[in-house]
Design a protein around this motif. Structure first.
Motif, PDB file in Angstrom:
ATOM      1  N   ALA A  52      50.786  44.393  62.753  1.00  0.00           N
ATOM      2  CA  ALA A  52      50.767  44.166  63.848  1.00  0.00           C
ATOM      3  C   ALA A  52      50.490  45.498  64.535  1.00  0.00           C
ATOM      4  N   ALA A  53      50.929  46.583  64.096  1.00  0.00           N
ATOM      5  CA  ALA A  53      50.892  47.907  64.872  1.00  0.00           C
ATOM      6  C   ALA A  53      49.220  48.255  64.942  1.00  0.00           C
ATOM      7  N   PHE A  54      48.552  47.910  63.682  1.00  0.00           N
ATOM      8  CA  PHE A  54      47.490  48.435  63.410  1.00  0.00           C
ATOM      9  C   PHE A  54      46.354  47.259  63.421  1.00  0.00           C
ATOM     10  N   GLY A  55      46.532  46.359  64.240  1.00  0.00           N
ATOM     11  CA  GLY A  55      45.373  45.327  64.525  1.00  0.00           C
ATOM     12  C   GLY A  55      45.320  44.208  63.314  1.00  0.00           C
ATOM     13  N   GLY A  56      46.446  44.256  62.503  1.00  0.00           N
ATOM     14  CA  GLY A  56      46.351  43.199  61.519  1.00  0.00           C
ATOM     15  C   GLY A  56      45.415  43.560  60.027  1.00  0.00           C
ATOM     16  N   GLU A  57      45.264  42.760  59.229  1.00  0.00           N
ATOM     17  CA  GLU A  57      44.412  43.100  58.139  1.00  0.00           C
ATOM     18  C   GLU A  57      42.829  42.765  58.472  1.00  0.00           C
ATOM     19  N   TYR A  58      41.965  43.559  58.063  1.00  0.00           N
ATOM     20  CA  TYR A  58      40.561  43.457  58.196  1.00  0.00           C
ATOM     21  C   TYR A  58      40.074  42.782  56.838  1.00  0.00           C
ATOM     22  N   ARG A  59      39.329  41.768  56.931  1.00  0.00           N
ATOM     23  CA  ARG A  59      38.604  41.126  55.972  1.00  0.00           C
ATOM     24  C   ARG A  59      37.530  41.588  55.610  1.00  0.00           C
ATOM     25  N   ALA A  60      37.080  42.435  54.582  1.00  0.00           N
ATOM     26  CA  ALA A  60      36.003  42.807  54.212  1.00  0.00           C
ATOM     27  C   ALA A  60      35.632  42.525  52.613  1.00  0.00           C
ATOM     28  N   PRO A  61      35.176  41.549  52.084  1.00  0.00           N
ATOM     29  CA  PRO A  61      35.466  41.171  50.850  1.00  0.00           C
ATOM     30  C   PRO A  61      34.694  42.184  49.614  1.00  0.00           C
ATOM     31  N   ARG A  62      33.546  42.775  50.120  1.00  0.00           N
ATOM     32  CA  ARG A  62      32.811  43.416  49.244  1.00  0.00           C
ATOM     33  C   ARG A  62      33.414  44.976  49.303  1.00  0.00           C
ATOM     34  N   ALA A  63      34.159  45.584  50.471  1.00  0.00           N
ATOM     35  CA  ALA A  63      34.691  46.848  50.557  1.00  0.00           C
ATOM     36  C   ALA A  63      36.051  46.570  49.796  1.00  0.00           C
ATOM     37  N   ARG A  64      36.694  45.500  49.970  1.00  0.00           N
ATOM     38  CA  ARG A  64      37.918  45.278  49.220  1.00  0.00           C
ATOM     39  C   ARG A  64      38.148  45.354  47.845  1.00  0.00           C
ATOM     40  N   ALA A  65      36.921  44.493  47.571  1.00  0.00           N
ATOM     41  CA  ALA A  65      36.627  44.601  45.957  1.00  0.00           C
ATOM     42  C   ALA A  65      36.556  46.045  45.295  1.00  0.00           C
ATOM     43  N   LEU A  66      35.733  46.700  46.020  1.00  0.00           N
ATOM     44  CA  LEU A  66      35.530  47.995  45.578  1.00  0.00           C
ATOM     45  C   LEU A  66      36.823  48.834  45.582  1.00  0.00           C
ATOM     46  N   LEU A  67      37.499  48.785  46.703  1.00  0.00           N
ATOM     47  CA  LEU A  67      38.713  49.557  46.782  1.00  0.00           C
ATOM     48  C   LEU A  67      39.742  49.100  45.613  1.00  0.00           C
ATOM     49  N   ASP A  68      39.760  47.828  45.216  1.00  0.00           N
ATOM     50  CA  ASP A  68      40.593  47.416  44.225  1.00  0.00           C
ATOM     51  C   ASP A  68      40.134  47.918  43.014  1.00  0.00           C
ATOM     52  N   GLU A  69      38.959  48.204  42.640  1.00  0.00           N
ATOM     53  CA  GLU A  69      38.569  48.765  41.433  1.00  0.00           C
ATOM     54  C   GLU A  69      38.847  50.106  41.461  1.00  0.00           C
ATOM     55  N   VAL A  70      38.679  50.854  42.530  1.00  0.00           N
ATOM     56  CA  VAL A  70      38.917  52.437  42.615  1.00  0.00           C
ATOM     57  C   VAL A  70      40.402  52.415  42.226  1.00  0.00           C
ATOM     58  N   VAL A  71      41.579  51.873  42.910  1.00  0.00           N
ATOM     59  CA  VAL A  71      42.802  51.778  42.708  1.00  0.00           C
ATOM     60  C   VAL A  71      43.217  51.475  41.262  1.00  0.00           C
ATOM     61  N   GLN A  72      42.638  50.646  40.771  1.00  0.00           N
ATOM     62  CA  GLN A  72      42.866  50.366  39.307  1.00  0.00           C
ATOM     63  C   GLN A  72      42.657  51.743  38.354  1.00  0.00           C
ATOM     64  N   ARG A  73      41.461  52.100  38.543  1.00  0.00           N
ATOM     65  CA  ARG A  73      41.133  53.403  37.790  1.00  0.00           C
ATOM     66  C   ARG A  73      41.764  54.594  38.037  1.00  0.00           C
ATOM     67  N   LEU A  74      42.248  54.647  39.247  1.00  0.00           N
ATOM     68  CA  LEU A  74      43.354  55.748  39.678  1.00  0.00           C
ATOM     69  C   LEU A  74      44.596  55.687  39.084  1.00  0.00           C
ATOM     70  N   SER A  75      45.382  54.394  39.312  1.00  0.00           N
ATOM     71  CA  SER A  75      46.545  53.924  38.779  1.00  0.00           C
ATOM     72  C   SER A  75      46.669  54.466  37.225  1.00  0.00           C
ATOM     73  N   LYS A  76      45.626  54.211  36.538  1.00  0.00           N
ATOM     74  CA  LYS A  76      45.762  54.364  34.820  1.00  0.00           C
ATOM     75  C   LYS A  76      45.661  55.869  34.661  1.00  0.00           C
ATOM     76  N   ALA A  77      44.832  56.581  35.611  1.00  0.00           N
ATOM     77  CA  ALA A  77      44.842  58.271  35.515  1.00  0.00           C
ATOM     78  C   ALA A  77      45.747  58.767  36.206  1.00  0.00           C
ATOM     79  N   GLY A  78      46.626  58.267  36.803  1.00  0.00           N
ATOM     80  CA  GLY A  78      47.563  59.052  37.631  1.00  0.00           C
ATOM     81  C   GLY A  78      48.596  59.801  37.052  1.00  0.00           C
ATOM     82  N   GLU A  79      49.287  60.579  37.693  1.00  0.00           N
ATOM     83  CA  GLU A  79      50.172  61.381  36.916  1.00  0.00           C
ATOM     84  C   GLU A  79      51.713  60.706  37.049  1.00  0.00           C
ATOM     85  N   GLY A  80      52.560  60.941  35.980  1.00  0.00           N
ATOM     86  CA  GLY A  80      53.860  59.966  36.195  1.00  0.00           C
ATOM     87  C   GLY A  80      53.629  58.853  35.412  1.00  0.00           C
TER      88      GLY A  80
END
Length: 479
Positions: A52-80
């Motif tokens: 609510a404070a930041f305008g709600g969720e913005y729907r951008a399917p292509r950007a969201r799909a690429l961000l999800d992929e990046v996050v998955q790669r980072l979570s596997k490579a993360g520390e801890g």
């Protein structure tokens, strides 16, 4: 903004030069990231309040799909411990990123527009994941509790308010340094993580440089430069040059430039078409003009003002900072007249006088004078049915801002249905440079933007005097 809108949220904010860390409202039943303590858990209600404070969720399917992929790669490579992270794009033009301690990650669409390749956006997300895995929120919260306790003991036991204030100031400075160290630690985690995930480790430095250029560009819009602004010693973030130097040194320890994935083409394709700047539902700013297609109204700010639209208001500031503008709307009570409403005063502590009825764009209106301690106000209201559009123009010192207020009111307009429908949002568009193209020719394709050539160079990471490469793709913003 987050500090005012989310007083109970435990939040880590990074990329937009701010960090907000506040106690959580309640614990969450489910956990997304690695197991955390009770103080770290963020409830679904806190997530909703952040949206609510930041305008709600913005729907951008292509950007969201690429961000999800990046996050998955980072979570596997993360520390801890490896956790599961969930990302949300916030519908805000601000450049910022946040993390909740339970693993919810947030990036604004304004930040997406500033990044230029996958390694840059990966560095931002890895930085936020680093905060979560390092449990920085818990460390900061514990330090804040300790600081508050020490100040209270000194003030009450010694009965010495002056000494208590001194201890409180020292504690605050200590906390600020602690938080800056957290930011530097998260930067180092980011460089190591994106390298392990296969991204270019120099992406962190490039994005921080882009952030610095964007900040300088915004500041110069108010006749200020980055050099003119004094360093806030209580700032929660290190200066950008310090961060750039640190992450670049870390990247060099990993290898020479040229290693790892950047994939600018894929990133640009993913953000092609996302909204830029204000959304049409909030009204749009075009230089000094503001147009709201839903309300079917528009106005032009006085000469030298810069405007920013939010969901419920428009705010503006003069170039020298001596005058400020606010526009919003309220609903009259059934038994209330416009004159009585203005006479009652809607600014606490400001005495309203010299109320003058007048017609504004064919609608009934009034203009009045308000006086505060250090400011003189010109107040104006325009009535359309039971809705009242309110203008506040404040001037510091003894100068009465009557003339700019009357100029502002003369530019107030009620839009026709055709004019309202013609209002289009500005989007990020990806274009290919042709032979002979320059930043100036690209800026000519952004006619509604203030300082279009500077903005083009900021968005594309082009240094002053830099040339375009024919056949390469670049970002512009246009309807």
């Amino acid at each position: 903004m987050a500090a005012l809108a989310l007083p109970a949220l435990l939040l880590l904010g990074c990329a937009g030069d701010q960090s907000v860390l506040l106690p959580p409202q309640q614990a969450s039943d489910g956990e997304i990231a690695p197991r955390v303590s009770t103080i770290q858990r963020a409830s679904e209600s806190e997530h909703q309040r952040l949206l609510a404070a930041f305008g709600g969720e913005y729907r951008a399917p292509r950007a969201r799909a690429l961000l999800d992929e990046v996050v998955q790669r980072l979570s596997k490579a993360g520390e801890g411990r490896i956790g599961t992270y969930e990302i949300t794009i916030l519908n805000s033009p601000a450049v910022n990123a946040f993390a909740l301690p339970n693993g919810r990650l947030y990036v604004t669409r304004g930040l997406l527009a500033l990044a230029n390749d996958t390694s840059e956006i990966a560095s931002v997300l890895a930085h936020e994941i680093g905060h979560v895995t390092a449990q920085h929120a818990v460390e900061r919260a514990e330090r804040e509790l300790e600081s508050a306790l020490v100040s209270q003991v000194v003030s009450q036991v010694l009965n010495d308010p002056q000494q208590g204030a001194a201890v409180k100031a020292v504690s605050k400075l200590s906390l600020a340094k602690f938080s800056r160290q957290q930011e530097l630690d998260a930067d180092q985690i980011s460089v190591r993580t994106i390298a392990r995930a296969g991204y270019d480790p120099y992406g962190a430095g490039r994005f921080l440089a882009a952030l610095g250029r964007n900040t300088a560009f915004r500041n110069s819009g108010q006749n200020q430069t980055a050099d003119d602004k004094r360093l806030d010693m209580l700032s929660s973030h290190p200066q950008t040059p310090e961060r750039i130097a640190a992450v670049t040194a870390s990247a060099r320890q990993i290898g020479a430039p040229g290693l790892g994935e950047r994939d600018a083409g894929r990133w640009l394709a993913a953000i092609d078409g996302i909204a830029y700047g204000d959304e049409s539902r909030d009204g749009v700013v075009r230089g000094r003009r503001y147009v709201n297609s839903a309300l079917r109204i528009g106005f032009t700010a006085p000469e030298g003002f810069s405007l920013e639209a939010a969901r419920d208001m428009v705010i503006g500031l003069s170039a020298n900072g001596a005058q400020a503008l606010r526009f919003d709307s309220v609903t009259l009570k059934p038994d209330q007249t416009l004159e009585s409403y203005v006479a009652a005063g809607w600014i606490e502590g400001v005495e309203t006088s010299a109320i003058e009825p007048l017609e504004i764009a064919g609608q009934p209106g009034v203009i009045a004078v308000g006086k505060g301690t250090d400011w003189i106000f010109r107040l104006a209201a325009v009535q359309a049915g039971n809705r009242v559009y309110r203008f506040i123009l404040a001037a510091k010192g003894g100068a009465d801002p009557e003339r700019p207020m009357r100029a502002l009111l003369s530019g107030f307009r009620v839009l026709s249905p055709e004019e309202a429908q013609a209002v289009r949002p500005v989007t990020v568009r990806i274009v290919t440079a042709a032979a002979g193209d320059t930043p100036a020719t690209m800026a000519a394709r952004m006619p509604e933007q203030e300082r279009a050539q500077e903005l083009f160079m900021v968005l594309n990471g082009i240094e002053r005097g830099g040339a375009l490469v024919p056949g390469q793709r670049y970002k512009i913003v246009a309807e």
